[in-house]
Design a protein around this motif. Structure first.
Motif, PDB file in Angstrom:
ATOM      1  N   SER A 184       0.822  -1.207   0.000  1.00 13.94           N
ATOM      2  CA  SER A 184       0.000   0.000   0.000  1.00 13.94           C
ATOM      3  C   SER A 184       0.855   1.256   0.000  1.00 13.94           C
ATOM      4  N   ASN A 185       1.892   1.304   0.833  1.00 15.26           N
ATOM      5  CA  ASN A 185       2.770   2.475   0.846  1.00 15.26           C
ATOM      6  C   ASN A 185       3.564   2.599  -0.444  1.00 15.26           C
ATOM      7  N   SER A 186       4.027   1.470  -0.976  1.00 12.19           N
ATOM      8  CA  SER A 186       4.763   1.506  -2.246  1.00 12.19           C
ATOM      9  C   SER A 186       3.876   2.041  -3.365  1.00 12.19           C
ATOM     10  N   ALA A 187       2.635   1.575  -3.402  1.00  9.71           N
ATOM     11  CA  ALA A 187       1.706   2.016  -4.444  1.00  9.71           C
ATOM     12  C   ALA A 187       1.409   3.499  -4.322  1.00  9.71           C
ATOM     13  N   GLN A 188       1.272   3.969  -3.090  1.00  9.96           N
ATOM     14  CA  GLN A 188       0.991   5.387  -2.879  1.00  9.96           C
ATOM     15  C   GLN A 188       2.175   6.257  -3.309  1.00  9.96           C
ATOM     16  N   GLN A 189       3.397   5.841  -2.949  1.00 10.88           N
ATOM     17  CA  GLN A 189       4.576   6.597  -3.375  1.00 10.88           C
ATOM     18  C   GLN A 189       4.668   6.641  -4.903  1.00 10.88           C
ATOM     19  N   ALA A 190       4.447   5.496  -5.531  1.00  3.37           N
ATOM     20  CA  ALA A 190       4.498   5.440  -6.993  1.00  3.37           C
ATOM     21  C   ALA A 190       3.403   6.299  -7.614  1.00  3.37           C
ATOM     22  N   ARG A 191       2.235   6.288  -7.006  1.00  6.03           N
ATOM     23  CA  ARG A 191       1.109   7.080  -7.519  1.00  6.03           C
ATOM     24  C   ARG A 191       1.448   8.566  -7.515  1.00  6.03           C
ATOM     25  N   LEU A 192       2.029   9.039  -6.418  1.00  6.13           N
ATOM     26  CA  LEU A 192       2.362  10.453  -6.314  1.00  6.13           C
ATOM     27  C   LEU A 192       3.497  10.826  -7.263  1.00  6.13           C
ATOM     28  N   GLY A 193       4.521   9.960  -7.355  1.00  2.54           N
ATOM     29  CA  GLY A 193       5.615  10.233  -8.279  1.00  2.54           C
ATOM     30  C   GLY A 193       5.162  10.255  -9.720  1.00  2.54           C
ATOM     31  N   HIS A 194       4.134   9.475 -10.037  1.00  4.97           N
ATOM     32  CA  HIS A 194       3.582   9.416 -11.388  1.00  4.97           C
ATOM     33  C   HIS A 194       2.734  10.641 -11.690  1.00  4.97           C
ATOM     34  N   LEU A 195       1.979  11.105 -10.709  1.00  8.18           N
ATOM     35  CA  LEU A 195       1.041  12.200 -10.942  1.00  8.18           C
ATOM     36  C   LEU A 195       1.741  13.539 -11.172  1.00  8.18           C
ATOM     37  N   ALA A 196       2.774  13.819 -10.395  1.00 12.20           N
ATOM     38  CA  ALA A 196       3.402  15.139 -10.465  1.00 12.20           C
ATOM     39  C   ALA A 196       4.906  15.015 -10.272  1.00 12.20           C
ATOM     40  N   PRO A 197       5.647  14.630 -11.308  1.00 10.28           N
ATOM     41  CA  PRO A 197       7.095  14.408 -11.165  1.00 10.28           C
ATOM     42  C   PRO A 197       7.856  15.629 -10.647  1.00 10.28           C
ATOM     43  N   GLN A 198       7.450  16.834 -11.053  1.00  5.96           N
ATOM     44  CA  GLN A 198       8.166  18.026 -10.618  1.00  5.96           C
ATOM     45  C   GLN A 198       7.949  18.341  -9.148  1.00  5.96           C
ATOM     46  N   LEU A 199       6.929  17.783  -8.555  1.00  5.60           N
ATOM     47  CA  LEU A 199       6.626  18.009  -7.138  1.00  5.60           C
ATOM     48  C   LEU A 199       7.048  16.836  -6.271  1.00  5.60           C
ATOM     49  N   THR A 200       7.823  15.906  -6.838  1.00  5.62           N
ATOM     50  CA  THR A 200       8.140  14.672  -6.124  1.00  5.62           C
ATOM     51  C   THR A 200       8.716  14.890  -4.726  1.00  5.62           C
ATOM     52  N   PRO A 201       9.737  15.754  -4.524  1.00  6.48           N
ATOM     53  CA  PRO A 201      10.274  15.901  -3.165  1.00  6.48           C
ATOM     54  C   PRO A 201       9.233  16.360  -2.156  1.00  6.48           C
ATOM     55  N   ALA A 202       8.408  17.347  -2.537  1.00  5.74           N
ATOM     56  CA  ALA A 202       7.384  17.844  -1.611  1.00  5.74           C
ATOM     57  C   ALA A 202       6.319  16.781  -1.346  1.00  5.74           C
ATOM     58  N   LEU A 203       5.873  16.112  -2.404  1.00  8.18           N
ATOM     59  CA  LEU A 203       4.832  15.095  -2.225  1.00  8.18           C
ATOM     60  C   LEU A 203       5.338  13.903  -1.420  1.00  8.18           C
ATOM     61  N   MET A 204       6.601  13.503  -1.642  1.00  4.50           N
ATOM     62  CA  MET A 204       7.146  12.393  -0.870  1.00  4.50           C
ATOM     63  C   MET A 204       7.270  12.763   0.603  1.00  4.50           C
ATOM     64  N   ALA A 205       7.650  14.013   0.880  1.00  2.00           N
ATOM     65  CA  ALA A 205       7.720  14.468   2.269  1.00  2.00           C
ATOM     66  C   ALA A 205       6.340  14.470   2.907  1.00  2.00           C
TER      67      ALA A 205
END
Length: 400
Positions: A315-336
């Motif tokens: 579930s956490n892996s899927a969520q991280q991948a989902r966010l990285g896929h949706l907005a690559p330029q915002l990856t650091p903020a979204l991952m935080a």
């Protein structure tokens, strides 16, 4: 990253090193839950009070993850992530020598600052290093470390806590963290940096309701899981009458299935897409929570936990991948933000579960966990529909 053989080999070794780092972070999470019974007995506190060690660490990471992302801006990821692992090791060594609950709680809180830095920056770093088509699977891959920690660290810490005492289990985590720091330093190339996180970046991430909703899904499903998982050990001992060996077997079974689920996710997420993958794992966990009242023996537990265990760490892996896929330029903020959400969910689950345990007993935990999970599923479905129909409002270069 260049497509040369040397670059490809470097990327592969970095992926494994970051996976090992996440394994260590998962071990630090598992060690408190796995030694809960011995902690309570040794420090002369209630099980519910000892369970708050999980909440304490979770709150620290929740608050510190966005600040750690600001600290990481423009810095070499190799050095920064190595320092985080060293700090984690020193912190858990301090936990191992604590002689009362308060020093242990303080040492755990300080050590978990490293998790606030490592988890989101590891995901952001591997996203930067990976080709766009491989980004989702690469992020999911390094989070196999979390599920692998459940296979090894939960049963080992439970057994070590029962046989040798909880300080030995915390000391083992410290040793693993120091080893992981050495492995990462040797494996990761220097000069890897992540996109800078400015005030505008945070605003772009926060002003899109669907992206915020996806992050909240992480918190909600985490609360659902940890309402029960935080008290899994006393449940096995008090309700099922399980022996130490049976408890270790249950943890091992859960972890093996967790790794299996995460490996399957890495293979299938490109075919199913991140949104369907997230919704599938949420449904799978909800199935086990619905059936939880039927868990009256250890064999029943091993059977009915299968859907949950397969989906738990995926579930956490899927969520991280989902966010990285949706907005690559915002990856650091979204991952935080997502890391904060992971630990916010754990804190809410552990604290809420402890309150329910004190007032209503073990029987109430699964129903509360199910309620959290159903809300997570509804919010995930809403966010998916919104992004599919309208797309993100902010100019982030997001792809749906």
């Amino acid at each position: 990253m260049s497509a040369t053989p040397n670059a490809a080999a470097g990327l592969k070794s970095t992926r494994w090193a970051l996976l090992f780092g996440n394994f260590v972070m998962g071990a630090g999470l598992q060690v408190a839950a796995g030694t809960l019974q011995d902690l309570a007995r040794s420090l002369q506190v209630t099980v519910a009070s000892a369970g708050q060690l999980i909440s304490i660490g979770a709150v620290v990471v929740c608050v510190a993850a966005p600040l750690a992302t600001w600290l990481a801006r423009g810095r070499d990821m190799r050095g920064l992530l190595t320092v985080a692992l060293l700090w984690f090791g020193i912190g858990h060594a301090a936990c191992a020598v604590a002689t009362s609950f308060l020093p242990l709680a303080v040492a755990r809180a300080l050590s978990m600052l490293a998790a606030a830095l490592f988890t989101p920056q590891a995901a952001a770093a591997i996203a930067v290093m990976s080709p766009p088509k491989e980004r989702a699977s690469a992020i999911a891959f390094i989070f196999i470390g979390w599920s692998a920690s459940a296979v090894i660290c939960a049963p080992v810490s439970s057994y070590v806590g029962e046989v040798l005492g909880w300080p030995f289990a915390f000391g083992l985590v410290a040793a693993l963290a120091l080893l992981a720091a050495a492995v990462l330093w040797r494996s990761m190339p220097p000069g890897v940096t992540t996109p800078p996180v400015s005030v505008a970046t945070w605003k772009a991430a926060l002003r899109e309701p669907a992206l915020v909703a996806v992050v909240l899904v992480t918190a909600l499903q985490g609360a659902g899981q940890f309402t029960v998982l935080s008290y899994f050990l006393p449940f096995c001992k008090q309700v099922l009458g399980a022996t130490a060996a049976q408890v270790s077997l249950a943890y091992l079974w859960f972890g093996v299935l967790g790794v299996t689920g995460n490996v399957l996710l890495v293979r299938l997420i490109g075919r199913l897409g991140p949104v369907r993958s997230v919704n599938a794992v949420l449904c799978s966990m909800a199935v086990s929570l619905v059936a939880w009242p039927l868990v009256i023996t250890v064999p029943a537990l091993l059977l009915l936990v299968v859907p949950w265990a397969l989906a738990s760490f995926a579930s956490n892996s899927a969520q991280q991948a989902r966010l990285g896929h949706l907005a690559p330029q915002l990856t650091p903020a979204l991952m935080a933000m997502n890391t904060s959400a992971i630990y916010l969910g754990q804190a809410a689950g552990a604290a809420g579960g402890g309150a329910l345990l004190a007032s209503h007993g073990m029987g109430a935990l699964s129903w509360a966990g199910l309620a959290w999970m159903l809300v997570a599923l509804a919010l995930s479905a809403w966010a998916g529909r919104r992004l599919q129909v309208h797309g993100p409002r902010s100019a982030t270069g997001a792809i749906v």
